[in-house]
Design a protein around this motif. Sequence first.
Motif, PDB file in Angstrom:
ATOM      1  N   ALA A  26      27.754  47.713 -91.191  1.00 11.87           N
ATOM      2  CA  ALA A  26      28.830  47.465 -90.809  1.00 11.87           C
ATOM      3  C   ALA A  26      29.045  46.185 -91.263  1.00 11.87           C
ATOM      4  O   ALA A  26      30.124  45.545 -91.713  1.00 11.87           O
ATOM      5  N   ARG A  27      27.996  44.917 -91.144  1.00  9.34           N
ATOM      6  CA  ARG A  27      28.187  43.628 -91.586  1.00  9.34           C
ATOM      7  C   ARG A  27      28.465  43.415 -93.088  1.00  9.34           C
ATOM      8  O   ARG A  27      29.303  42.825 -93.513  1.00  9.34           O
TER       9      ARG A  27
ATOM     10  N   ASN B 128      30.153  45.617 -94.900  1.00 11.08           N
ATOM     11  CA  ASN B 128      31.273  46.176 -95.082  1.00 11.08           C
ATOM     12  C   ASN B 128      32.291  45.008 -95.022  1.00 11.08           C
ATOM     13  O   ASN B 128      33.414  45.030 -95.673  1.00 11.08           O
ATOM     14  N   ASP B 129      31.928  44.290 -93.739  1.00 10.12           N
ATOM     15  CA  ASP B 129      32.968  43.320 -93.621  1.00 10.12           C
ATOM     16  C   ASP B 129      33.041  42.072 -94.596  1.00 10.12           C
ATOM     17  O   ASP B 129      33.894  41.649 -94.995  1.00 10.12           O
TER      18      ASP B 129
ATOM     19  N   LYS C 104      35.006  43.242 -97.625  1.00 13.17           N
ATOM     20  CA  LYS C 104      36.540  43.300 -97.411  1.00 13.17           C
ATOM     21  C   LYS C 104      37.084  42.172 -98.207  1.00 13.17           C
ATOM     22  O   LYS C 104      38.081  42.190 -98.619  1.00 13.17           O
TER      23      LYS C 104
ATOM     24  N   ASN D 112      32.013  33.850 -98.165  1.00 17.50           N
ATOM     25  CA  ASN D 112      31.515  35.204 -98.228  1.00 17.50           C
ATOM     26  C   ASN D 112      30.029  35.141 -98.748  1.00 17.50           C
ATOM     27  O   ASN D 112      29.374  36.195 -98.281  1.00 17.50           O
TER      28      ASN D 112
ATOM     29  N   ASN E 218      28.331  34.644 -95.597  1.00 21.87           N
ATOM     30  CA  ASN E 218      28.315  35.803 -94.410  1.00 21.87           C
ATOM     31  C   ASN E 218      27.280  37.129 -95.245  1.00 21.87           C
ATOM     32  O   ASN E 218      26.547  37.713 -94.345  1.00 21.87           O
TER      33      ASN E 218
ATOM     34  N   SER F 259      23.924  38.860 -93.050  1.00 18.08           N
ATOM     35  CA  SER F 259      24.124  40.127 -92.637  1.00 18.08           C
ATOM     36  C   SER F 259      23.018  40.701 -92.119  1.00 18.08           C
ATOM     37  O   SER F 259      23.278  41.914 -91.364  1.00 18.08           O
TER      38      SER F 259
END
Length: 863
Positions: free
Chosen positions: A344-345, A347-348, A351, A622, A625, A629
């Motif tokens: 999920a992280r 995928n964030d 984005k 990014n 992040n 993750s």
Amino acid sequence: MAVELCLLLLLFCGSTISEVQPIYKPPPGTLDFGFVPAKTYDTGAYHEPGAIGILFKIVHAFLYLVQPNTFPQDLIRKLAQQQFGNTQGDYQKPENVVLTLQAIYYEIGFIVSAALGLLFILLLPLVGLCFCMCRCCDNCGGEMHQRQKKNADCQRSCFATFLFVASLIISVGVLCAYAANQHLTNQVRGAKKLVNSNFKDLKIFLNDTPAQIDYLVNQYNTTKDKALSDLNNVGPVLGTRVQEQLGKEVRPALDAALTMAGAIRETKEALENVSVSVEVLQEGTERLHANLTDVKMHLSNTLNDSACNAAQAASTCNIIRNSLAQLNINANFSGLPGVSLQLARINDVLKIDLSSLVQKGYAAFNDTPDLVVNQTRNILSAVPYIKSVLESIGSNITTFTRALPVQKILADLMVHLTQSEAYVQDYFPLVEQYDFYRWLGCLILCCMLVLILVFYYLGLLCGTCGYDKHASPTTRGCISNTGGNFLMAGVGFSFLFSWVLMIVVVLTFVTGGNVEKLVCEPFEDKNLFKVLDTPYLLNKHWKNYLAGIIFKNPNVNLTFEKVYSDCKENKGIYTSLHLEHLFNINELLNISMYTEDVALKIEHIQINLSKIILLDEIGKENLLNFSSSGIDGIDFSAYLTEINKSVTKVDLLSFANDLEARADQLPKGALENALKGHANNIRMIHNQQVVPLEQAMSTLNQSIRLLKRTSSELMVKVKNVISAVNAAQDLINNNASQVIVQETKKYMDTIIGYFEQYTEWVKESISMEVAACKPIANVIDTAVDIFLCSYIADSVNTFWFGLGGSSMFLIPAIIFAVKLSKYYRRMDTEDVYDDTENGNNGYHKEHLYGIHNPVFTSSVEQW
């Protein structure tokens, strides 16, 4: 003066060598100037004498024996610089006496040889005169009476042999002299072709020089066009160079960021594969476990059949029953932790399209040449000015070339050369005519010796053939008597001609020998040039005579030896004569004053590259992040532990094959068929369930290992990428100006490098190709080495060598001929043998020798 005018054509080319030496010399683009037009010279200044060369070498060896001393450079210098005869007491000065003694010591071989020749000239005619007078008085063999001896035959044979050998030696000498005489005539007749070849090369030298100069001047346009082309493209060229320098830092940083963006996508794919594979494995192992349980139950029921109780099947059934525990699953995937949170992280993170942001950085950086073009338009405004400057330089070169009296100089030189050639052509028949007189005179000298040899050979032939050993001296035959007369005729002509021959020999020996030792040999080893190059020798006020003649400056280091050596190597006359001392037009082609303006304009270029953004803050966030993750928190050991296990405890295919083999050991019947059916069922379970599970395990293994590699020091990797991007961005924002200045200097040096290439090419062309002065060296070699030394000196020296040797052997020939003639000529009286006179051994006593006694004569006739 003609040489100076000829050399003037090349002066302006040498001054194109710029004195500007830049500190940094980049490798500029190579310019192709082509080849300087040049023709091949025909003259080969080398003479091969042929077979007569053996005689030349023998003569050289003889001259070495006569004069073994080395070339007296110091003595000649002192003699040339010393004053003789100005006052009456000059010859008595000690230094002049010493020089005279040194010269005599050097020439002692020639002096002694010449003295012997003079002695020969004086004594031999005198001896001949005395000999003739003595014979007229019936002495010295003039008495026509021969005393008979027991060894007379031996003496006659020895005298004949010695005379024959002497005649042969004289014949060889005559042949050598005749060959040398004929060789000189042949070379004089063939010299016209060599002279014409030298004139032809000199004409080529004059005609090609202007074309070569024009070619060098015209190649300035190649340099100018290349420089203007680069100046017109200053923006793209300079921008590309700046981009290449900055790219050494920028491209690796962007490549690392792009690699990290790819790693994010791979991480997502790996996490998805892990999630799917774990789900597949969990469901598959549960289904497999149920099917294996059913198989074990059915097998157990089959083994409980009464047929297994039989003696033949009991042991087999027990073995099969004991192996049923192996039919069970081995790996347990139900306890593995999930990766849904990490997925999920990621995928964030995805984005935001990090790859797109990096590509924008690439695009911005690739626009560097365009930014430079837009910010260097002020340079383009200076291009017309620079072009006009370069055009004016080319015009100045052309104007200067036309201002030089090239055509007039060439016309004057060609007139002088044509007149010289016509003069040679007109007087060459006269030379051949005089050479014919010389050839005829030398032939007469050879004929003198031939005449003497004819008498000697006829005397030997007639005397030997007509001699009768049974005949007494007074009764010898006519042929024998004629042979003796021939010998005495040869003796007479020997006395008549020998002194004339020796005069010619002495004169040619002293002249030809000294020419060989003082001119030819030092010319070959260049010692003659060293003497000519002696300071203040040819002109007591000039240190270097050649420099004084050409440059009117005797202090210039220009020597005959260096000029001759350079021309011999076919170097350009500009280099050979150091013509840079006559004209210096560096200022005409020195563009440094103009390039300084251009350099100032280029060096003050202000280029701002701050618009280039390699990676914005969103892209950097990014990356951070992604590093947080949580993929580094996955329990990779738990996954790898289960992945490394097999799906079942036993290989189902092996178990089925073993079960079928044991069924074959049982008696034919229902039990055997039932066991084989269970084996086929196990194979079907392996193919339909175990194989897919193994494939899922392989996918899970690859994904887990990829995630493990990616997560290893992920935070450090991301920070390094961000640091590299920040460093590259800082270079663009803060230090790009230094790179631009550096590349600007390199660019300017490249422009100047084109002109340096041109000047270096001009320098090399002038040194080795333009007006190559091989014809001048050929003229000197033709005049000295070929005409004077090979044609004249060698032929003259060989002539006197043969003639002198023959003349010297006339002396023993005279002696042997006089002795031998006594045995061939008919005598007036002879010794009479008397049997009654035993006391004197059969010969008359001495008081009767030579006395005509009719009593004895009549008694002999009666006897």
